[in-house]
Design a protein around this motif. Structure first.
Motif, PDB file in Angstrom:
ATOM      1  N   GLY A 119       0.799  -1.217   0.000  1.00  0.00           N
ATOM      2  CA  GLY A 119       0.000   0.000   0.000  1.00  0.00           C
ATOM      3  C   GLY A 119       0.831   1.266   0.000  1.00  0.00           C
ATOM      4  N   SER A 120       2.162   1.129  -0.009  1.00  0.00           N
ATOM      5  CA  SER A 120       3.028   2.316   0.028  1.00  0.00           C
ATOM      6  C   SER A 120       3.604   2.615  -1.354  1.00  0.00           C
ATOM      7  N   VAL A 121       2.815   2.332  -2.376  1.00  0.00           N
ATOM      8  CA  VAL A 121       3.277   2.557  -3.737  1.00  0.00           C
ATOM      9  C   VAL A 121       2.349   3.549  -4.438  1.00  0.00           C
ATOM     10  N   THR A 122       2.951   4.383  -5.262  1.00  0.00           N
ATOM     11  CA  THR A 122       2.195   5.307  -6.091  1.00  0.00           C
ATOM     12  C   THR A 122       2.305   4.825  -7.526  1.00  0.00           C
ATOM     13  N   ILE A 123       1.169   4.711  -8.206  1.00  0.00           N
ATOM     14  CA  ILE A 123       1.189   4.290  -9.602  1.00  0.00           C
ATOM     15  C   ILE A 123       0.888   5.498 -10.471  1.00  0.00           C
ATOM     16  N   ASN A 124       1.794   5.765 -11.403  1.00  0.00           N
ATOM     17  CA  ASN A 124       1.610   6.844 -12.365  1.00  0.00           C
ATOM     18  C   ASN A 124       1.411   6.182 -13.718  1.00  0.00           C
ATOM     19  N   PHE A 125       0.261   6.390 -14.311  1.00  0.00           N
ATOM     20  CA  PHE A 125      -0.082   5.785 -15.586  1.00  0.00           C
ATOM     21  C   PHE A 125      -0.128   6.857 -16.660  1.00  0.00           C
ATOM     22  N   ASP A 184     -15.231  -0.347 -16.691  1.00  0.00           N
ATOM     23  CA  ASP A 184     -15.955   0.151 -15.518  1.00  0.00           C
ATOM     24  C   ASP A 184     -15.121   0.129 -14.243  1.00  0.00           C
ATOM     25  N   GLU A 185     -13.783   0.118 -14.417  1.00  0.00           N
ATOM     26  CA  GLU A 185     -12.905   0.031 -13.254  1.00  0.00           C
ATOM     27  C   GLU A 185     -12.047   1.281 -13.114  1.00  0.00           C
ATOM     28  N   ASP A 186     -11.648   1.540 -11.886  1.00  0.00           N
ATOM     29  CA  ASP A 186     -10.661   2.578 -11.641  1.00  0.00           C
ATOM     30  C   ASP A 186      -9.343   2.100 -12.259  1.00  0.00           C
ATOM     31  N   GLU A 187      -8.739   2.914 -13.111  1.00  0.00           N
ATOM     32  CA  GLU A 187      -7.531   2.488 -13.837  1.00  0.00           C
ATOM     33  C   GLU A 187      -6.384   2.090 -12.918  1.00  0.00           C
ATOM     34  N   VAL A 188      -6.150   2.861 -11.875  1.00  0.00           N
ATOM     35  CA  VAL A 188      -5.040   2.568 -10.974  1.00  0.00           C
ATOM     36  C   VAL A 188      -5.273   1.236 -10.269  1.00  0.00           C
ATOM     37  N   GLU A 189      -6.491   0.989  -9.828  1.00  0.00           N
ATOM     38  CA  GLU A 189      -6.787  -0.284  -9.161  1.00  0.00           C
ATOM     39  C   GLU A 189      -6.653  -1.454 -10.133  1.00  0.00           C
ATOM     40  N   ALA A 190      -7.109  -1.267 -11.368  1.00  0.00           N
ATOM     41  CA  ALA A 190      -6.967  -2.319 -12.387  1.00  0.00           C
ATOM     42  C   ALA A 190      -5.489  -2.590 -12.663  1.00  0.00           C
ATOM     43  N   LEU A 191      -4.690  -1.532 -12.757  1.00  0.00           N
ATOM     44  CA  LEU A 191      -3.251  -1.706 -13.000  1.00  0.00           C
ATOM     45  C   LEU A 191      -2.564  -2.396 -11.827  1.00  0.00           C
ATOM     46  N   LYS A 192      -2.918  -2.023 -10.611  1.00  0.00           N
ATOM     47  CA  LYS A 192      -2.340  -2.692  -9.445  1.00  0.00           C
ATOM     48  C   LYS A 192      -2.606  -4.195  -9.517  1.00  0.00           C
ATOM     49  N   ARG A 193      -3.843  -4.545  -9.815  1.00  0.00           N
ATOM     50  CA  ARG A 193      -4.206  -5.965  -9.903  1.00  0.00           C
ATOM     51  C   ARG A 193      -3.435  -6.653 -11.022  1.00  0.00           C
ATOM     52  N   VAL A 245       3.915   3.395 -15.221  1.00  0.00           N
ATOM     53  CA  VAL A 245       3.433   2.510 -16.277  1.00  0.00           C
ATOM     54  C   VAL A 245       3.461   3.316 -17.570  1.00  0.00           C
ATOM     55  N   MET A 246       4.514   3.074 -18.369  1.00  0.00           N
ATOM     56  CA  MET A 246       4.641   3.792 -19.630  1.00  0.00           C
ATOM     57  C   MET A 246       3.717   3.214 -20.692  1.00  0.00           C
ATOM     58  N   SER A 247       3.623   1.910 -20.717  1.00  0.00           N
ATOM     59  CA  SER A 247       2.829   1.248 -21.751  1.00  0.00           C
ATOM     60  C   SER A 247       1.954   0.164 -21.154  1.00  0.00           C
ATOM     61  N   THR A 260      -3.080   2.515 -28.235  1.00  0.00           N
ATOM     62  CA  THR A 260      -2.795   3.527 -27.219  1.00  0.00           C
ATOM     63  C   THR A 260      -3.212   3.024 -25.830  1.00  0.00           C
ATOM     64  N   ASN A 261      -2.567   3.555 -24.823  1.00  0.00           N
ATOM     65  CA  ASN A 261      -2.911   3.202 -23.437  1.00  0.00           C
ATOM     66  C   ASN A 261      -4.373   3.522 -23.139  1.00  0.00           C
ATOM     67  N   ARG A 262      -4.819   4.706 -23.533  1.00  0.00           N
ATOM     68  CA  ARG A 262      -6.193   5.147 -23.237  1.00  0.00           C
ATOM     69  C   ARG A 262      -7.211   4.159 -23.813  1.00  0.00           C
ATOM     70  N   TYR A 263      -7.049   3.799 -25.065  1.00  0.00           N
ATOM     71  CA  TYR A 263      -8.000   2.902 -25.720  1.00  0.00           C
ATOM     72  C   TYR A 263      -7.983   1.512 -25.079  1.00  0.00           C
ATOM     73  N   THR A 264      -6.793   0.966 -24.870  1.00  0.00           N
ATOM     74  CA  THR A 264      -6.674  -0.385 -24.325  1.00  0.00           C
ATOM     75  C   THR A 264      -7.302  -0.479 -22.945  1.00  0.00           C
ATOM     76  N   MET A 265      -6.991   0.456 -22.071  1.00  0.00           N
ATOM     77  CA  MET A 265      -7.561   0.427 -20.722  1.00  0.00           C
ATOM     78  C   MET A 265      -9.082   0.554 -20.778  1.00  0.00           C
ATOM     79  N   GLY A 266      -9.584   1.403 -21.661  1.00  0.00           N
ATOM     80  CA  GLY A 266     -11.028   1.574 -21.808  1.00  0.00           C
ATOM     81  C   GLY A 266     -11.709   0.308 -22.304  1.00  0.00           C
ATOM     82  N   GLN A 267     -11.032  -0.443 -23.158  1.00  0.00           N
ATOM     83  CA  GLN A 267     -11.587  -1.689 -23.678  1.00  0.00           C
ATOM     84  C   GLN A 267     -11.518  -2.831 -22.670  1.00  0.00           C
ATOM     85  N   LEU A 268     -10.369  -2.960 -22.019  1.00  0.00           N
ATOM     86  CA  LEU A 268     -10.169  -4.090 -21.115  1.00  0.00           C
ATOM     87  C   LEU A 268     -10.828  -3.906 -19.746  1.00  0.00           C
ATOM     88  N   PHE A 269     -10.854  -2.682 -19.250  1.00  0.00           N
ATOM     89  CA  PHE A 269     -11.361  -2.417 -17.893  1.00  0.00           C
ATOM     90  C   PHE A 269     -12.307  -1.213 -17.908  1.00  0.00           C
TER      91      PHE A 269
END
Length: 150
Positions: free
Chosen positions: A30-36, A62-71, A130-132, A51-60
């Motif tokens: 819990g002591s990590v900061t994720i920059n996407f 209805d989710e918070d992006e940072v929480e999806a990335l953490k998982r 998270v660059m890509s 693109t990152n925006r499109y992929t995240m929107g397609q795959l996740f």
């Protein structure tokens, strides 16, 4: 004439597993900061599917992006490792790790960098950049993954 700004290498299986273990520990602590990087300069003029925006929107969608990335980052395996990259333009920054993963039959390219915020607190505060996290522009081949079980 373009300059080469990245040096690529393959880490040992043990080095990759240690990196993944530390990544998972940082996320779970819990002591990590994720920059996407949702919008990147390199995406200008690129097919939006890659693109990152499109992929995240397609795959996740209805989710918070940072929480999806953490998982998703905490689920990475040695078998999904592709390579380690050093950006020579920024010699003091840590190396980036590249992974490839499939989602519903589509290849997704993942490139991350983990930085310690404070050397004095090396066991704590970390920063994950998270660059890509986007659909891959090329199909992954078995040879892209040095530790993939065949």
């Amino acid at each position: 004439m373009s300059k080469i700004t990245e040096v690529k290498r393959k880490e040992s299986k043990l080095e990759v597993q240690t990196y993944i273990d530390r990544l998972k520990y940082a996320i779970k602590s819990g002591s990590v900061t994720i920059n996407f990087q949702k919008d990147r300069n390199v995406d200008q003029g690129r097919n939006k599917k890659y693109t990152n925006r499109y992929t995240m929107g397609q795959l996740f969608p209805d989710e918070d992006e940072v929480e999806a990335l953490k998982r998703e980052l905490s689920l990475l395996t040695v078998e999904e490792y592709i390579e380690t990259v050093k950006d020579t333009r920024f010699p003091k920054r840590s190396e980036m790790r590249v992974f490839g993963k499939q989602y519903s039959g589509d290849d997704v390219y993942i490139k991350i960098r983990v930085e310690l915020v404070s050397i004095a607190h090396a066991s704590g505060d970390s920063f994950i950049m998270v660059m890509s996290f986007h659909y891959s522009e090329w199909d992954f081949k078995e040879r892209d993954f040095p530790y993939k079980k065949v």
